[in-house]
Design a protein around this motif. Structure first.
Motif, short mmCIF file in Angstrom:
data_model
loop_
_atom_site.label_atom_id
_atom_site.label_comp_id
_atom_site.label_asym_id
_atom_site.label_seq_id
_atom_site.Cartn_x
_atom_site.Cartn_y
_atom_site.Cartn_z
N UNK A 23 2.19 4.48 6.32
CA UNK A 23 0.75 4.96 5.57
C UNK A 23 0.58 4.14 4.20
N UNK A 24 1.87 3.88 3.70
CA UNK A 24 1.54 3.34 2.33
C UNK A 24 1.18 1.84 2.49
N UNK A 25 2.11 0.76 3.06
CA UNK A 25 1.99 -0.35 3.10
C UNK A 25 1.36 -0.93 4.55
N UNK A 26 1.18 -0.01 5.49
CA UNK A 26 0.66 -0.67 6.95
C UNK A 26 -0.67 -1.27 6.58
N UNK A 27 -1.63 -0.59 5.88
CA UNK A 27 -2.91 -1.61 5.78
C UNK A 27 -2.78 -2.83 5.08
N UNK A 28 -1.74 -3.09 4.17
CA UNK A 28 -1.41 -4.14 3.77
C UNK A 28 -0.81 -5.42 4.19
N UNK A 29 0.46 -5.01 4.81
CA UNK A 29 1.17 -6.11 5.82
C UNK A 29 1.22 -5.58 6.87
N UNK A 30 0.99 -4.38 7.54
CA UNK A 30 1.27 -4.01 8.69
C UNK A 30 2.82 -3.25 8.87
N UNK A 31 3.47 -3.36 7.56
CA UNK A 31 4.69 -2.42 7.81
C UNK A 31 5.66 -2.93 8.83
N UNK A 32 5.75 -4.06 9.03
CA UNK A 32 6.64 -4.74 10.00
C UNK A 32 8.11 -4.13 9.76
N UNK A 33 8.59 -4.59 8.60
CA UNK A 33 9.89 -4.28 8.07
C UNK A 33 11.17 -4.59 9.00
N UNK A 34 10.75 -5.49 10.07
CA UNK A 34 11.57 -5.68 10.95
C UNK A 34 11.52 -7.41 11.37
N UNK A 35 12.31 -8.33 11.41
CA UNK A 35 11.96 -9.69 11.78
C UNK A 35 11.25 -9.86 13.19
N UNK A 36 11.85 -9.12 13.95
CA UNK A 36 11.37 -9.19 15.40
C UNK A 36 9.84 -8.64 15.68
N UNK A 37 9.52 -7.56 14.97
CA UNK A 37 8.18 -7.46 15.02
C UNK A 37 7.10 -8.47 14.47
N UNK A 38 7.81 -9.01 13.44
CA UNK A 38 7.13 -10.40 12.87
C UNK A 38 6.85 -11.41 13.99
N UNK A 39 8.13 -11.72 14.48
CA UNK A 39 8.15 -12.67 15.68
C UNK A 39 7.30 -12.37 16.59
N UNK A 40 6.95 -11.13 17.07
CA UNK A 40 6.08 -10.95 18.23
C UNK A 40 4.72 -11.28 17.72
N UNK A 41 4.39 -10.83 16.32
CA UNK A 41 3.11 -11.11 15.69
C UNK A 41 2.68 -12.57 16.13
N UNK A 42 3.64 -13.28 15.55
CA UNK A 42 3.39 -14.69 15.67
C UNK A 42 3.17 -15.32 17.00
N UNK A 43 4.09 -14.72 18.04
CA UNK A 43 4.26 -15.32 19.29
C UNK A 43 2.76 -14.99 20.02
N UNK A 44 2.13 -13.78 19.56
CA UNK A 44 1.05 -13.15 20.02
C UNK A 44 -0.42 -14.06 19.53
N UNK A 45 -0.06 -14.73 18.51
CA UNK A 45 -1.19 -15.56 17.93
C UNK A 45 -1.89 -14.84 16.87
N UNK A 46 -1.10 -13.75 16.23
CA UNK A 46 -1.75 -12.96 15.09
C UNK A 46 -1.42 -13.31 13.79
N UNK A 47 -0.42 -14.34 13.61
CA UNK A 47 -0.03 -14.85 12.33
C UNK A 47 0.59 -16.27 12.40
#
Length: 277
Positions: free
Chosen positions: A65-89
């Motif tokens: 709720x707090x940081x989701x609209x800012x960064x997506x609130x990944x808080x997890x390297x593999x969530x960010x990895x998936x976003x990269x592999x999906x072409x979102x970052x």
């Protein structure tokens, strides 16, 4: 205004955005580790596995709720990895997330260790909320069993993240499913491995626990990465959108045909949430 001036201002804006994203992910991961792992270290004997699972889930809902609209609130390297592999970052932005997440996790574990040391008789050596298998598992799960479990649990977490977002940001409505998912995987995973699904969450407590947790650390990197890859693959099979599989890797290699529409928006900042959420 000259082209050089416009380019300079664009670079400055990108740096400011990255600083904001870095801060959000660092603080968020710090809080997740302190309260999530802290529930196991400081209160595990009082609240049990169910309480620990709720602590992780509720904390993630709050942070989403707090940081989701800012960064997506990944808080997890593999969530960010998936976003990269999906072409979102882009890879650059993904690296910013990874750095923030590991620093935040270590800072959260350090604060937790400071508190834990003030509790008489509380054991931290080779424990401290770390993950494990074999004799370090509550049910004695084998290495292969732990690997399979962590892959499946991570798959679910990452798949939900990919499914409730269009770009990166999490809407307040999406905070509930990601939090409930994290709680659910902990209910299953705590008796098996203590539930990792997050390399930063596993790595940081192990720094302060020392000893045997390090010998088993490889699994809590390999399995979450494999689970994230599986989530990207399944997401592609269900919702292909006319894209190639793993467009992030294709874009990194310079293949223009693999770049998704609006790839330039990958480096947009928090102010561009409508395109990312």
């Amino acid at each position: 205004m000259s082209a050089e001036t416009v380019e300079t201002e664009s670079e400055q804006a990108g740096t400011e955005d990255e600083a904001q994203l870095f801060s959000a992910e660092l603080i968020g991961t710090l809080i997740l580790v302190f309260f999530g792992v802290g529930s196991a270290v400081l209160a595990g004997e009082f609240i049990g596995s169910f309480g620990i699972a709720l602590a992780f889930g509720f904390t993630l809902v709050l942070l989403a709720f707090i940081i989701g609209p800012v960064s997506g609130s990944h808080l997890n390297p593999v969530v960010s990895l998936a976003m990269f592999l999906s072409g979102r970052m882009t890879l650059r932005r993904t690296a910013v997330y990874w750095l923030a997440q590991f620093i935040g996790a270590i800072a959260g574990a350090a604060l937790l260790f400071l508190v834990a040391r003030q509790v008489p008789g509380l054991r931290t050596s080779q424990a401290f909320g770390t993950n494990g298998y074999g004799y370090r598992s509550a049910v004695g799960v084998s290495t292969f069993g732990a690997l399979v479990a962590e892959v499946i649990l991570t798959f679910l977490v990452v798949f939900v993240y990919l499914s409730v977002t269009h770009r990166i940001a999490l809407s307040p409505l999406a905070a509930v499913p990601v939090g409930l998912t994290l709680a659910a995987v902990h209910l299953v995973g705590i008796p098996l491995t203590g539930t990792s699904v997050n390399p930063a969450r596993s790595f940081a407590p192990a720094i302060f626990a020392g000893g045997q947790p390090w010998a088993q650390m490889w699994l809590f990197f390999v399995a979450p990465i494999a689970g994230a890859l599986l989530a990207v693959l399944v997401r592609y099979l269900i919702h292909p959108h006319g894209e190639r599989l793993f467009p992030g890797l294709a874009a990194l290699s310079g293949s223009r045909t693999a770049r998704t529409k609006g790839e330039g928006d990958q480096d947009r900042g928090p102010g561009d949430a409508p395109d990312r959420a």
